[in-house]
Design a protein around this motif. Structure first.
Motif, PDB file in Angstrom:
ATOM      1  N   GLU A   1      96.363 -33.874  67.012  1.00  0.00           N
ATOM      2  CA  GLU A   1      96.837 -33.020  68.078  1.00  0.00           C
ATOM      3  C   GLU A   1      98.224 -32.764  67.327  1.00  0.00           C
ATOM      4  N   LYS A   2      98.607 -31.534  67.543  1.00  0.00           N
ATOM      5  CA  LYS A   2      99.889 -31.367  67.529  1.00  0.00           C
ATOM      6  C   LYS A   2     100.475 -30.225  68.425  1.00  0.00           C
ATOM      7  N   SER A   3     102.056 -30.841  69.134  1.00  0.00           N
ATOM      8  CA  SER A   3     102.597 -29.987  69.989  1.00  0.00           C
ATOM      9  C   SER A   3     103.738 -29.243  69.256  1.00  0.00           C
TER      10      SER A   3
ATOM     11  N   ILE B   1     101.425 -23.725  77.913  1.00  0.00           N
ATOM     12  CA  ILE B   1     102.249 -23.605  79.289  1.00  0.00           C
ATOM     13  C   ILE B   1     103.566 -22.818  79.071  1.00  0.00           C
ATOM     14  N   ASN B   2     103.590 -21.900  79.988  1.00  0.00           N
ATOM     15  CA  ASN B   2     104.845 -21.008  80.012  1.00  0.00           C
ATOM     16  C   ASN B   2     105.423 -20.906  81.271  1.00  0.00           C
ATOM     17  N   ASP B   3     106.771 -21.227  81.467  1.00  0.00           N
ATOM     18  CA  ASP B   3     107.210 -21.393  82.729  1.00  0.00           C
ATOM     19  C   ASP B   3     106.620 -22.130  83.993  1.00  0.00           C
TER      20      ASP B   3
ATOM     21  N   LYS C   1      99.986 -26.836  72.784  1.00  0.00           N
ATOM     22  CA  LYS C   1      99.525 -28.178  72.258  1.00  0.00           C
ATOM     23  C   LYS C   1      98.026 -27.696  71.474  1.00  0.00           C
ATOM     24  N   ILE C   2      97.847 -28.130  70.221  1.00  0.00           N
ATOM     25  CA  ILE C   2      96.518 -27.744  69.795  1.00  0.00           C
ATOM     26  C   ILE C   2      95.847 -28.945  69.361  1.00  0.00           C
ATOM     27  N   GLU C   3      94.514 -29.220  69.459  1.00  0.00           N
ATOM     28  CA  GLU C   3      93.816 -30.131  69.308  1.00  0.00           C
ATOM     29  C   GLU C   3      92.602 -29.528  68.225  1.00  0.00           C
ATOM     30  N   ALA C   4      92.370 -30.305  67.091  1.00  0.00           N
ATOM     31  CA  ALA C   4      91.582 -29.827  65.949  1.00  0.00           C
ATOM     32  C   ALA C   4      90.884 -31.019  65.352  1.00  0.00           C
TER      33      ALA C   4
END
Length: 236
Positions: A38-40, A68-70, A137-140
């Protein structure tokens, strides 16, 4: 007889080796065994293409993107992707696409790039509707190479070997059977323009029906044309 038995044993061992190779290295077993990394990221560059994966040889994995945006726009997208570093195409299959208010992702592409005279595979996402900074956030699965910092508007992936999905709905794409799904449909092309359907090639169909609001009934054999006197009266 001894030669026959030895020959059979050799073939049997070969079969066992192939089965062992398939069980260990097949995509299905890899999906089951792989851990998730996971990376943010905190993005400040706004709408555009972002390269999130870059690696060598090939990959076949599951990726989940949560953005997530605003605090009032949320994207949650999960897809399987295979990509190769040798212009041999691949596949993108979206299995989950949920969003609140507006979707951040309207296109995904993967394929081969050349960097420092070396072939690599890359996976890009196109982000839209970003009114401000965005947390991503990306999970791979850990056999895919997530970049440390997403590359903003990278050099596009060449058309050869490109796999792409455009639109904001579920879909499947492949360079071998190119179908791009969304509010528009493109076959063999991602350049849809303003058309709802764009086809780069010939079309064969048993029947095509075009429906409009025009008064086509006047061309019917049963339509009775008005007389000149009736036309004159209508004009007056």
């Amino acid at each position: 007889m001894e030669k026959a038995i030895s020959h059979f044993t050799l073939n049997q061992n070969s079969v066992f080796s192939l089965v062992f190779f398939f069980l260990i290295y097949s995509p299905f077993s890899l999906h089951a065994q792989q851990e998730v990394v996971e990376k943010s990221y905190h993005l400040t560059t706004g709408d555009g293409w972002y390269r999130i994966v870059k690696g060598t040889v090939f990959t076949s994995c599951k990726i989940r993107i949560h953005g997530i945006n605003d605090n009032n726009k949320v994207t949650d997208l999960t897809f399987y992707v295979s990509a190769m570093a040798y212009d041999q195409g691949g596949n993108i299959s979206i299995v989950n696409n949920q969003h609140y208010n507006q979707n951040h992702i309207d296109e995904i592409r993967s394929g081969t790039i050349i960097e420092n005279n070396s072939r690599k595979y890359a996976i890009d996402v196109h982000l839209v509707n970003l009114d401000g900074d965005t947390d991503l956030k990306i999970e791979a699965e850990n056999r895919v190479s997530l970049v440390n910092t997403p590359i903003f508007n990278p050099i596009p992936i060449p058309e050869k070997g490109l796999v792409s999905i455009s639109g904001k709905s579920l879909g499947i794409a492949s360079t071998r059977y190119p179908i791009y799904l969304g509010n528009k449909v493109g076959i063999g092309t991602t350049n849809l323009g303003s058309w709802k359907l764009a086809v780069n090639g010939k079309i064969k169909a048993k029947e095509i029906k075009v429906s409009t609001d025009w008064a086509d009934f006047v061309f019917s054999d049963t339509y009775k044309l008005p007389t000149l006197e009736e036309v004159e009266t209508h004009i007056k």
